[in-house]
Design a protein around this motif. Structure first.
Motif, mmCIF file in Angstrom:
data_model
loop_
_atom_site.group_PDB
_atom_site.id
_atom_site.type_symbol
_atom_site.label_atom_id
_atom_site.label_comp_id
_atom_site.label_asym_id
_atom_site.label_seq_id
_atom_site.Cartn_x
_atom_site.Cartn_y
_atom_site.Cartn_z
ATOM 1 N N ILE A 7 0.677 -1.210 0.190
ATOM 2 C CA ILE A 7 0.011 -0.063 0.184
ATOM 3 C C ILE A 7 0.862 1.275 -0.093
ATOM 4 O O ILE A 7 1.765 1.442 0.814
ATOM 5 N N ALA A 8 0.491 2.284 -0.832
ATOM 6 C CA ALA A 8 1.416 3.475 -0.840
ATOM 7 C C ALA A 8 0.297 4.809 -0.766
ATOM 8 O O ALA A 8 -0.577 4.834 -1.803
ATOM 9 N N ASP A 9 0.348 5.248 0.482
ATOM 10 C CA ASP A 9 -0.530 6.344 0.305
ATOM 11 C C ASP A 9 -0.022 7.382 1.512
ATOM 12 O O ASP A 9 0.474 6.980 2.623
ATOM 13 N N ASP A 10 -0.067 8.781 1.239
ATOM 14 C CA ASP A 10 0.650 9.439 2.119
ATOM 15 C C ASP A 10 -0.310 10.065 3.299
ATOM 16 O O ASP A 10 0.017 10.541 4.243
ATOM 17 N N ASP A 11 -1.365 9.513 3.449
ATOM 18 C CA ASP A 11 -2.532 9.519 4.426
ATOM 19 C C ASP A 11 -2.197 8.268 5.205
ATOM 20 O O ASP A 11 -2.760 7.218 5.133
ATOM 21 N N ARG A 12 -1.936 8.725 6.643
ATOM 22 C CA ARG A 12 -1.502 7.639 7.686
ATOM 23 C C ARG A 12 -2.879 7.058 7.813
ATOM 24 O O ARG A 12 -2.931 5.580 8.366
ATOM 25 N N ALA A 31 2.885 -1.156 4.218
ATOM 26 C CA ALA A 31 2.261 0.353 3.854
ATOM 27 C C ALA A 31 3.550 1.174 4.037
ATOM 28 O O ALA A 31 4.151 1.146 4.984
ATOM 29 N N THR A 32 3.268 2.092 2.943
ATOM 30 C CA THR A 32 4.390 3.275 3.171
ATOM 31 C C THR A 32 3.748 4.500 2.398
ATOM 32 O O THR A 32 2.814 4.481 1.818
ATOM 33 N N GLY A 33 4.242 5.507 2.966
ATOM 34 C CA GLY A 33 3.932 6.904 2.397
ATOM 35 C C GLY A 33 4.895 7.294 1.380
ATOM 36 O O GLY A 33 4.801 8.611 1.083
ATOM 37 N N SER A 34 5.509 6.689 0.884
ATOM 38 C CA SER A 34 6.683 6.830 -0.396
ATOM 39 C C SER A 34 6.582 5.918 -1.568
ATOM 40 O O SER A 34 6.715 4.627 -1.242
ATOM 41 N N LEU A 35 6.614 6.554 -2.524
ATOM 42 C CA LEU A 35 6.650 5.848 -4.039
ATOM 43 C C LEU A 35 7.935 5.145 -3.993
ATOM 44 O O LEU A 35 8.077 4.073 -4.649
ATOM 45 N N ALA A 36 8.976 5.880 -3.673
ATOM 46 C CA ALA A 36 10.250 5.176 -3.981
ATOM 47 C C ALA A 36 10.428 4.172 -2.937
ATOM 48 O O ALA A 36 11.157 3.003 -3.495
ATOM 49 N N GLN A 37 10.111 3.892 -1.873
ATOM 50 C CA GLN A 37 9.842 2.848 -1.102
ATOM 51 C C GLN A 37 9.035 1.739 -1.650
ATOM 52 O O GLN A 37 9.557 0.621 -1.763
ATOM 53 N N LEU A 38 7.851 2.120 -2.257
ATOM 54 C CA LEU A 38 6.847 1.115 -3.045
ATOM 55 C C LEU A 38 7.744 0.501 -4.019
ATOM 56 O O LEU A 38 7.767 -0.721 -4.205
ATOM 57 N N VAL A 39 8.807 1.119 -4.810
ATOM 58 C CA VAL A 39 9.495 0.657 -6.051
ATOM 59 C C VAL A 39 10.461 -0.421 -5.462
ATOM 60 O O VAL A 39 10.661 -1.453 -5.952
ATOM 61 N N ARG A 40 10.940 0.140 -4.328
ATOM 62 C CA ARG A 40 12.108 -0.779 -3.748
ATOM 63 C C ARG A 40 11.526 -2.201 -3.469
ATOM 64 O O ARG A 40 12.089 -3.233 -3.686
ATOM 65 N N MET A 56 1.396 11.987 -4.456
ATOM 66 C CA MET A 56 2.365 11.557 -3.431
ATOM 67 C C MET A 56 3.312 12.718 -3.167
ATOM 68 O O MET A 56 3.437 13.224 -4.126
ATOM 69 N N PRO A 57 3.894 12.592 -2.096
ATOM 70 C CA PRO A 57 4.973 13.657 -1.870
ATOM 71 C C PRO A 57 6.048 13.579 -2.939
ATOM 72 O O PRO A 57 6.759 14.541 -3.127
ATOM 73 N N ASP A 58 6.493 12.468 -3.405
ATOM 74 C CA ASP A 58 7.522 12.171 -4.094
ATOM 75 C C ASP A 58 7.135 11.828 -5.590
ATOM 76 O O ASP A 58 8.092 11.010 -6.285
ATOM 77 N N GLY A 59 6.009 11.782 -5.977
ATOM 78 C CA GLY A 59 5.659 11.816 -7.225
ATOM 79 C C GLY A 59 4.333 11.377 -7.531
ATOM 80 O O GLY A 59 3.295 11.553 -6.486
ATOM 81 N N ASN A 60 4.036 10.779 -8.700
ATOM 82 C CA ASN A 60 2.389 10.586 -9.110
ATOM 83 C C ASN A 60 2.481 8.985 -9.314
ATOM 84 O O ASN A 60 2.984 8.336 -10.000
ATOM 85 N N GLY A 61 1.536 8.464 -8.669
ATOM 86 C CA GLY A 61 1.055 7.031 -8.429
ATOM 87 C C GLY A 61 0.910 6.356 -9.894
ATOM 88 O O GLY A 61 1.172 5.306 -10.114
ATOM 89 N N ILE A 62 -0.147 6.928 -10.579
ATOM 90 C CA ILE A 62 -0.090 6.851 -11.924
ATOM 91 C C ILE A 62 0.904 6.504 -12.929
ATOM 92 O O ILE A 62 1.109 5.555 -13.555
ATOM 93 N N VAL A 137 -2.042 11.522 -22.509
ATOM 94 C CA VAL A 137 -3.417 12.045 -21.996
ATOM 95 C C VAL A 137 -3.092 12.840 -20.568
ATOM 96 O O VAL A 137 -3.942 13.878 -20.154
ATOM 97 N N ALA A 138 -1.759 12.733 -19.911
ATOM 98 C CA ALA A 138 -1.369 13.576 -18.830
ATOM 99 C C ALA A 138 -1.350 14.949 -19.359
ATOM 100 O O ALA A 138 -1.598 15.944 -18.383
ATOM 101 N N GLY A 139 -1.173 15.364 -20.481
ATOM 102 C CA GLY A 139 -1.479 16.834 -20.686
ATOM 103 C C GLY A 139 -2.595 17.306 -21.211
ATOM 104 O O GLY A 139 -2.791 18.425 -21.781
ATOM 105 N N ALA A 140 -3.661 16.319 -21.278
ATOM 106 C CA ALA A 140 -4.984 16.696 -21.666
ATOM 107 C C ALA A 140 -5.525 18.020 -20.384
ATOM 108 O O ALA A 140 -5.107 18.138 -19.473
ATOM 109 N N ASP A 141 -6.667 18.617 -21.145
ATOM 110 C CA ASP A 141 -7.101 19.884 -20.220
ATOM 111 C C ASP A 141 -7.910 19.215 -19.190
ATOM 112 O O ASP A 141 -8.882 18.652 -19.149
ATOM 113 N N PRO A 142 -7.416 19.535 -17.824
ATOM 114 C CA PRO A 142 -7.932 19.056 -16.567
ATOM 115 C C PRO A 142 -8.980 19.884 -16.299
ATOM 116 O O PRO A 142 -9.754 19.730 -15.283
#
Length: 480
Positions: A7-12, A31-40, A56-62, A137-142
Motif C-alpha cells: 500500500i502506498a498512500d501519504d494519508d496515515r 504500507a508506506t507513504g513513499s513511492l520510492a519505497q514502494l518501488v524498492r 504523493m509527496p515524491d511523485g505520481n502513482g499513475i 493524456v497527462a497533458g489533456a485539459d484538466p
C-alpha cells in the motif's frame, strides 16, 4: 484472501485502515507513504497486489505504474485517488491499472476489488487494453467540468476510458446542460484523434456547406459530432444517414459521436428519429446523469468550477462548507451549465476571498424557487424542461399558466444567446402530459376507464400514452 499486498498512500489513516482490513482478510500487508519505497519493495520481493494513491509527496502513482509493470509484468495495481475527474480515470486505464477507485471509497468495495485482483494474479492484462496514445493524456485539459465521485459518474468515467479509442459510434444521452457536449469533446481530446479536427453537425446548421464539412471528416480521420439528430427534419435525417454510410467507407473513417436528450429510445418509438439513423449512431450509449441525481458531487464540482474561473481571469474565490450546503439544496434544472454560470457570477460579485452562505442564497433567490429541502430517496425523473411549479397569489388563487411561463422563460435564459434544441413543442407537452396522466390515474385508483373519462380522451389513447411514457399503473389492494 491470500497474498502480499503493498500500500502506498501519504494519508496515515488510510494506510492503517487498509492494513487492518487486509490483514484480517488473511493478507500480508506492507504500507508506506513513499513511492520510492514502494518501488524498492516491488523490485526486492514478489508482491501480489499494489494499492497506490495518485498524488504523493515524491511523485505520481499513475506515472509509476509502467515502472512497476516493467519489474513485475503480471502485478495488478489498484489506483485510489481524491482527484475524481475523467482525466484521472482515463490515465489509470491508459497506464494499465487493474482498477480505479475514487476517494473517499467504501471499504467493502475496495476489499471486493482487491479480492478480484488477487484471484487474477499471474494473469497480466493485455497491452491492447491501453488506449492508443494514452501516454499523452497527462497533458489533456484538466479544466473540463467532468468531476464526480457519485457511482453514476464513476461508472461513466470507466466506460469513457474503455471507449476512448474504439471505433464504435457513441451516443451521449442526457438533459440539456448536464455535460453532453463536454463529454463528447473529452472523447475526442483525450483520444488518439486529438490532433485531427472535431467537426459538428446540428439541426441549427444543416446546410449543404455544413454537410460538406462533415464529409471532410472522412479525409482527416477526425471526429464527427452530430448534435440532436432527432431535431433534423425528415430530409435532413435521410441525408445524415446517407452521409454516415458513405463515411464508413472513407479512407480514414471518422469517429462518430452524437448527443441527444435523456431518452433516445423515446424519440425512436415516437417516430422522431429514423431507426436506421439511430442504429448507426448508437453503437454504445453513455448516459450523463442530471446534477440533481448526484447532489453529493455539487460541492466538489462548484469548487472545481471556481478554480477554472480563476484560471480564466475571474477573481480567485473559496467556498466554505455552509455555502456548499446551500448549493446542495437547489434543484439545478439547468444542471452543470446552471451551476457553472452561478459560480462565475459569484466569483465576480463576492465581497471577500470566500463566498458566503448569504451570497449563495442571494444567487439562488435570483435563480428562482427550485429548492430541495431534503434529498430525494430516489433520483427524480430526467426532464428536458423542469416540471412547472404552480404559484399562488395573495388571494390564494393558483395560476398554472404563469408558472409554466416562468419555467419556460428560465429554460430559454439558460441557453444564453443560443436557442434550445429543436422539438421544444413536443418536449414541453410531454412534460405536462406525464404528471397529468400519473395524477389522474392515482386519483382514480388506477382505473383507466375512469381516468380516460376524466381526461376526456379515448381509453385506447390513454393506454397508448401509458405505454409510450412508461407510466406504472397500480390498483389499490382490497383489504379483507
Amino acid at each position: 484472501m491470500d497474498g502480499t499486498v503493498l500500500i502506498a498512500d501519504d494519508d496515515r489513516t488510510i494506510r492503517t485502515v487498509l492494513t487492518k482490513a487486509l490483514t484480517r482478510a488473511g493478507c500480508r500487508v506492507h504500507a508506506t507513504g513513499s513511492l520510492a519505497q514502494l518501488v524498492r519493495w516491488v523490485e526486492e520481493s514478489r508482491p501480489d497486489l499494489v494499492i497506490t494513491d495518485v498524488v504523493m509527496p515524491d511523485g505520481n502513482g499513475i506515472d509509476l505504474i509502467p515502472a512497476l509493470h516493467r519489474a513485475r509484468p503480471d502485478l495488478p495495481v489498484i489506483v485510489i485517488s481524491a482527484q475524481n475527474t475523467i482525466v484521472t480515470a482515463v490515465r489509470a486505464q491508459g497506464a494499465n491499472a487493474f482498477d480505479y477507485l475514487p476517494k473517499p471509497f467504501d471499504l467493502p468495495e475496495l476489499m471486493a476489488r482487491a479480492r478480484a485482483a488477487l484471484e487474477r494474479r499471474g494473469r497480466a492484462r493485455p497491452a491492447a487494453d491501453a488506449p492508443a496514445g494514452s501516454d499523452e493524456v497527462a497533458g489533456a485539459d484538466p479544466a473540463m467540468p467532468l468531476v464526480g465521485r457519485a457511482p453514476s459518474m464513476q461508472a461513466l468515467f470507466r466506460l469513457v476510458a474503455r471507449l476512448l479509442d474504439a471505433d464504435l459510434p457513441v451516443l451521449i444521452a442526457g438533459e440539456a446542460g448536464s455535460g453532453r457536449s463536454t463529454l463528447a469533446r473529452s472523447l475526442h481530446e483525450l483520444s488518439a484523434r486529438r490532433d485531427a479536427p472535431l467537426i459538428r453537425l446540428s439541426p441549427a446548421d444543416s446546410s449543404e456547406a455544413a454537410f460538406a464539412r462533415a464529409r471532410a471528416a472522412g479525409d482527416s480521420g477526425g471526429t464527427l459530432l452530430v448534435e440532436d439528430p432527432a431535431g433534423f427534419d425528415a430530409g435532413g435525417q435521410a441525408r445524415l444517414s446517407a452521409l454516415l454510410e458513405a463515411l464508413a467507407d472513407a479512407p480514414q473513417p471518422p469517429r462518430v459521436l452524437s448527443t441527444m436528450g435523456p431518452d433516445p429510445r423515446a424519440a425512436l418509438a415516437e417516430g422522431r428519429l429514423r431507426s436506421d439513423l439511430y442504429w448507426r449512431l448508437a453503437g454504445a450509449v453513455l448516459d450523463v446523469p442530471a446534477l440533481r441525481e448526484r447532489i453529493d458531487d455539487i460541492p466538489a464540482l462548484a469548487r472545481h468550477l471556481l478554480a477554472r474561473a480563476a484560471v480564466q481571469g475571474l477573481p480567485k474565490r473559496g467556498l466554505g462548507d455552509d455555502a456548499a450546503a446551500a448549493l446542495r439544496a437547489h434543484a439545478f434544472p439547468g444542471n452543470v451549465r446552471e451551476l457553472e454560470n452561478m459560480m462565475s457570477r459569484l466569483a465576480l460579485t463576492a465581497q471577500g476571498p470566500e463566498i458566503t452562505p448569504a451570497e449563495v442564497n442571494a444567487a439562488l433567490a435570483e435563480a428562482g424557487p427550485q429548492r430541495r429541502t431534503t434529498p430525494a430517496p430516489h433520483p427524480a425523473p430526467r426532464a428536458a424542461v423542469a416540471p412547472p411549479t404552480a404559484k399562488t397569489d395573495q388571494g390564494g388563487v393558483t395560476h398554472l399558466s404563469e408558472a409554466v411561463e416562468a419555467q419556460l422563460r428560465r429554460y430559454f435564459d439558460l441557453h444564453g444567446e443560443d436557442l434550445p434544441p429543436a422539438g421544444l413543442y413536443d418536449r414541453v407537452l410531454a412534460e405536462i402530459e406525464r404528471p397529468l396522466i400519473e395524477l389522474t390515474l392515482a386519483a382514480t385508483g388506477g382505473n383507466q376507464l375512469r381516468a380516460a373519462d376524466l381526461l376526456g380522451i379515448n381509453r385506447n389513447t390513454l393506454r397508448k400514452k401509458v405505454t409510450t411514457l412508461n407510466i406504472g399503473v397500480t390498483r389499490p389492494r382490497r383489504l379483507m
